[in-house]
Design an enzyme around this catalytic site. Structure first.
Site, PDB file in Angstrom:
ATOM      1  N   GLU A 419       0.775  -1.243   0.000  1.00 50.29           N
ATOM      2  CA  GLU A 419       0.000   0.000   0.000  1.00 50.29           C
ATOM      3  C   GLU A 419       0.809   1.299   0.000  1.00 50.29           C
ATOM      4  OE1 GLU A 419      -4.223  -1.561   1.933  1.00 50.29           O
ATOM      5  OE2 GLU A 419      -2.932  -0.236   3.131  1.00 50.29           O
TER       6      GLU A 419
HETATM    7  C1  BMA Z   1      -4.819  -2.601   5.050  1.00 53.88           C
HETATM    8  C2  BMA Z   1      -3.707  -3.520   5.455  1.00 53.88           C
HETATM    9  C3  BMA Z   1      -3.265  -3.267   6.851  1.00 53.88           C
HETATM   10  C4  BMA Z   1      -4.406  -2.827   7.725  1.00 53.88           C
HETATM   11  C5  BMA Z   1      -5.711  -3.237   7.120  1.00 53.88           C
HETATM   12  C6  BMA Z   1      -6.901  -2.886   7.964  1.00 53.88           C
HETATM   13  O1  BMA Z   1      -4.344  -1.379   5.004  1.00 53.88           O
HETATM   14  O2  BMA Z   1      -2.684  -3.393   4.565  1.00 53.88           O
HETATM   15  O3  BMA Z   1      -2.267  -2.315   6.861  1.00 53.88           O
HETATM   16  O4  BMA Z   1      -4.260  -3.399   8.961  1.00 53.88           O
HETATM   17  O5  BMA Z   1      -5.878  -2.618   5.901  1.00 53.88           O
HETATM   18  O6  BMA Z   1      -7.043  -1.525   8.095  1.00 53.88           O
END
Ligand code: BMA
Length: 832
Positions: A419
């Site tokens: 991300e």
């Molecule tokens: C995404 C994942 C984690 C996070 C999850 C829940 O961003 O990559 O970083 O824990 O969502 O928010």
């Protein structure tokens, strides 16, 4: 080669400001050592986390005194091998400085013979506070946006990022010798590694496979000879002194659900011209090809995995560290959750980028169980520095980890980070400095390390991504190419039905939270201190407002519960409903969509989160239901339209049609029977039908469209439910209930009595049968205090139809014990 395992010596540790030394465990960390020494309370209990933050600011030292034999000292070279020091460490041997480290993901080998002497030697490792390191290093690197670190700037240090806190995890910034530590002595060269390249010709039906081996020696040496042995289940299938091996009648490795997971043991022994052994390396290999197939197609560009040439729909979950303290995890700790993943018909784990490169046990188990691994490099969410020292450290980290992991059959993809583009797109597009640092790592250092050490496993620079910078991360582009993280449901509070709005190519993250079970809560909340909106539960909820968001989604679907335990049950039902809505949608889209990996499989401590397996190992409703929505043969219903209240909160629904699909991804075709029945809640059948169907690998087929508008007008959508089922060879392999309104609007019948019979099959296996006079939704049974694994739970009970489950126990049980312990209820029991 004489080896001295230093983990087995007597270790002590102390805070450098303290006098007294305390006993320590290696591998381990200061938090678990302090806990074992009763210096701190259970970090996971109550709100203890908040009182233990002082630990991250201290420096800690570990020491061990050990004797070395004359034989070992007689060897010409002695290396100190440290496979993982967390993190800012200075190593001293007999008072002399050996080295300093600042990356917990790099293994080290230091020549120390000249520092050793016969008799007692002392190894001292001083761990400086990671927080001080962050304050004093890379101070010019300012994070444009912080996402999970409440203090900030943890990206300046190469360390398990989620130690600094995450939206499902506590903040325990620890230190310690977290991986193996040993002395290795030798007087000859050393066989350091063997790189194996598989060449596959022929077809999956008649495969032909050969191996090309590239041994790596610690230093170049002429006329080294090799002996290669390849065995399968202990039987020698090939032997040779040549570094290329033809494998007779090769057995291909397949992911779970697609075939078996035969693993060959490859053993390579190297000898110098004098015949002295330079070392023997054994690796387990699965013979397979894995390709990330991105070809132009009618929708844009595919994003699918071809295993041995077969397109496989990816069904899995995101994997986070199994515990906040990872150093002393056992193979059993890993097996518990990975076996549970396969039991839920998963074939893939996405090893998420904010944790750790996992232990050998993890990869070994994934090889054995047929769980493909989407492997992020350890970078997540926040942007990272790009200074030369940082890049060099990342390169050393990638070299070390890629060489360690590359041979595993389960390894399907290397992914640069989690991300970073998604959460920092604007900064990366507009700020050249941050962009350069990003490109240097994810389009520079990592691909270069892969090109040198593993140019077989595909690389994907970040997740989510659409393939290149010309594409942004909208859902529209996600319908054409690449992988998508879909968080409109939960993070954007969108309705659950919004999953069906987007025909994504591959969804690698989506999730819904639920509370952990009362049994798991009791491990961290004292009686009377477990109110879900109270201080302890708020501390065990790391997503801001998470406990309220859970309630919001529960209230959209279910009636107000009569107790907190019922609220917990409803939160888990809602989580399962959300994930089944998402996964079934993605599976019905096959082959346009070729993967659904939900967030998250496991927890690193007891908490309210998106997991399907609680920290205690208890399966949430989601994990039981995942077994059903990931089933190889699936009957799935798409109900277009929705219920949207108009002014005055008057209900209006456009859900009058049910489209019945069969989705099939088992390798061998089959004949099936699709059945459907529309019942009133009193048990009368108002519509029934069936259809013979042919099920072929990789096919999602709309088999039947039921226009129910008239029947719903006659019988009222709040008073009916549809049962759909798919049989193969007379056995029901997939079955589910479809409501045409949210369950909170249904006056579900209350069973006067649900019959339960228990038959012991063996001292550790029982057959339990349930029969109900009326329809019961999401019937759940439990045997508190009796550890067990069941073949099904949270299932439907249809009127007067017996439902049997097989329950296995870890210890012998008696029928009386089970009868006394058995508890069960269903949705209707959660409200008065
Ligand atoms: C995404 C994942 C984690 C996070 C999850 C829940 O961003 O990559 O970083 O824990 O969502 O928010």
């Amino acid at each position: 080669m004489p080896i001295l395992d230093l983990a087995k010596t007597r270790w002590q540790f102390r805070d450098t400001t303290a006098k007294a030394w305390l006993p320590a465990t290696v591998p381990g960390c200061v938090h678990t050592d302090l806990l074992r020494a009763r210096q701190i309370p259970d970090p996971f209990f109550g709100t203890n986390e908040l009182d233990l933050q002082w630990i991250e600011e201290r420096d800690w030292e570990y020491r061990a005194s050990f004797k070395i034999t004359a034989a070992l000292l007689a060897e010409s070279e002695i290396d100190l091998v440290a496979e993982g020091l967390d993190t800012v460490a200075t190593v001293y041997l007999n008072g002399k400085r050996v080295a300093a480290t600042d990356n917990m993901f790099i293994g080290h080998r230091w020549a120390v013979k000249k520092l050793l002497h016969a008799g007692a030697n002392e190894l001292l490792i001083v761990f400086s506070s990671a927080l001080r390191y962050i304050r004093e290093n890379r101070t010019d690197f300012i994070v444009p946006c912080e996402f999970n670190d409440p203090v900030g700037s943890c990206v300046r240090i190469r360390k398990q990022q989620c130690q600094f806190g995450w939206d499902w995890g506590p903040r325990f910034v620890t230190a310690g010798i977290w991986r193996a530590l040993r002395l290795e002595a030798r007087s000859v060269n050393r066989l350091a590694a063997v790189r194996v390249t598989q060449t596959h010709t022929g077809s999956p039906a008649r495969p032909a496979v050969s191996l090309t081996l590239a041994p790596e020696l610690a230093r170049a040496e002429q006329s080294v000879t090799y002996w290669v042995t390849l065995t399968l289940n202990g039987h020698v299938v090939a032997e040779s002194d040549d570094l290329s091996v033809e494998i007779p009648s090769p057995q291909l490795w397949w992911p779970a659900g697609q075939g078996a997971q035969p693993l060959y043991d490859l053993t390579v022994t190297a000898r110098d011209s004098a015949g002295r052994e330079l070392g023997t390396i054994t690796q387990r290999l699965g013979l397979r090809t894995i390709v990330l197939d991105r070809h132009a197609d009618q929708w844009g560009e595919s994003f699918q995995f071809l295993i041995n040439g077969r397109a496989v729909f990816i069904k899995g979950a995101n994997w986070i560290p199994v515990n906040s303290f990872v150093a002393d995890l056992t193979r059993a700790d890993y097996a518990r959750d990975l076996r549970a993943a396969v039991l839920a018909n998963m074939n893939c784990m996405r090893l998420w980028g904010g944790g750790i490169y996992e232990s050998e046990d993890f990869y070994d188990l994934c090889d054995e169980l047929g769980l493909l691994v989407w492997h992020d490099f350890m970078f997540a969410c926040t942007l990272y520095p790009g200074d030369a020292a940082f890049l060099a450290s990342v390169r050393a980290e990638a070299d070390y980890q890629v060489k360690r992991i590359r041979h595993h059959a389960c390894l399907a993809l290397w992914c640069g980070n989690n991300e970073l583009f998604q959460l920092n797109e604007k900064v990366l597009r507009e700020n050249p400095a941050y962009r350069r640092a990003y490109d240097d790592v994810f389009h520079g250092v990592l691909p270069a390390a892969l090109a040198e050490h593993d140019n077989v496993t595909p690389y994907w620079p970040t997740s989510q991504w659409r393939g290149d910078w010309s594409h942004d991360n909208t859902h529209e582009t996600g319908e054409k190419r690449g992988d998508t993280h879909y968080w409109d449901v939960w993070h954007a509070r969108q309705p659950v039905k919004s999953y069906e709005k987007w025909a994504l190519r591959f969804c690698s993250e989506f999730g819904m939270q639920s509370y952990a079970s009362p049994e798991t809560q009791a491990t961290f909340a004292a009686p009377g201190d477990d109110n879900v909106f109270g201080p302890t539960m708020e501390n065990h909820q790391k997503n801001r407002g998470g406990n309220q968001v859970i309630l919001d989604y529960v209230s959209r679907r279910y009636r107000f519960p009569k107790s907190q335990d019922d609220l917990i049950y409803l939160s888990q039902l809602n989580q399962a409903y959300c994930m089944s809505t998402g996964v079934e949608h993605y599976r019905r889209l096959m082959p346009r969509c070729m993967g659904a990996i939900y967030w998250q499989l496991n927890d690193c401590w007891p908490v309210a989160s998106w997991s399907s397996i609680e920290f205690t190992g208890r399966w949430k409703a989601l994990h039981h239901i995942a077994r059903r929505f990931n089933a190889p043969a699936l009957v799935s219903a798409h109900v277009p339209g929705d219920e949207t209240p108009i002014i005055g909160n008057y209900r209006r629904s456009t859900a009058n049609e049910v489209r019945l699909y069969t989705v099939y991804d088992a390798p061998v075709s089959a004949k099936g029977l699709l059945r459907w029945d529309l019942f009133t809640l009193d048990g009368d059948i108002v519509l029934t039908g069936q259809k013979n169907v042919t099920l072929r690998h990789g096919e999602s087929t709309r088999q039947k469209t039921l226009d129910l508008a008239k029947l719903l007008a006659t019988h009222n959508r709040d008073r009916v439910y549809l049962r759909m089922a798919l049989d193969i060879d007379g056995v029901t392999v997939s079955e589910e209930t479809v409501f045409l309104a949210a369950p909170r609007f249904l006056n579900l019948p209350r069973p006067k009595k649900t019959a339960a019979t228990i038959k012991l099959l063996t001292p550790t296996k029982a057959l339990i049968a349930f029969t109900s006079p009326v329809f019961q939704h999401r019937f759940v049974f439990d045997l508190p205090g009796v550890a067990h694994l069941t073949s099904d739970n949270y299932f439907e009970l249809y009127p007067r139809e017996k439902k049997e489950v097989v329950v296995e126990f870890t210890k012998p049980v008696t029928k009386a014990q089970l009868t006394a312990a058995l508890r069960f209820h269903s949705l209707v029991d959660t409200y008065a």
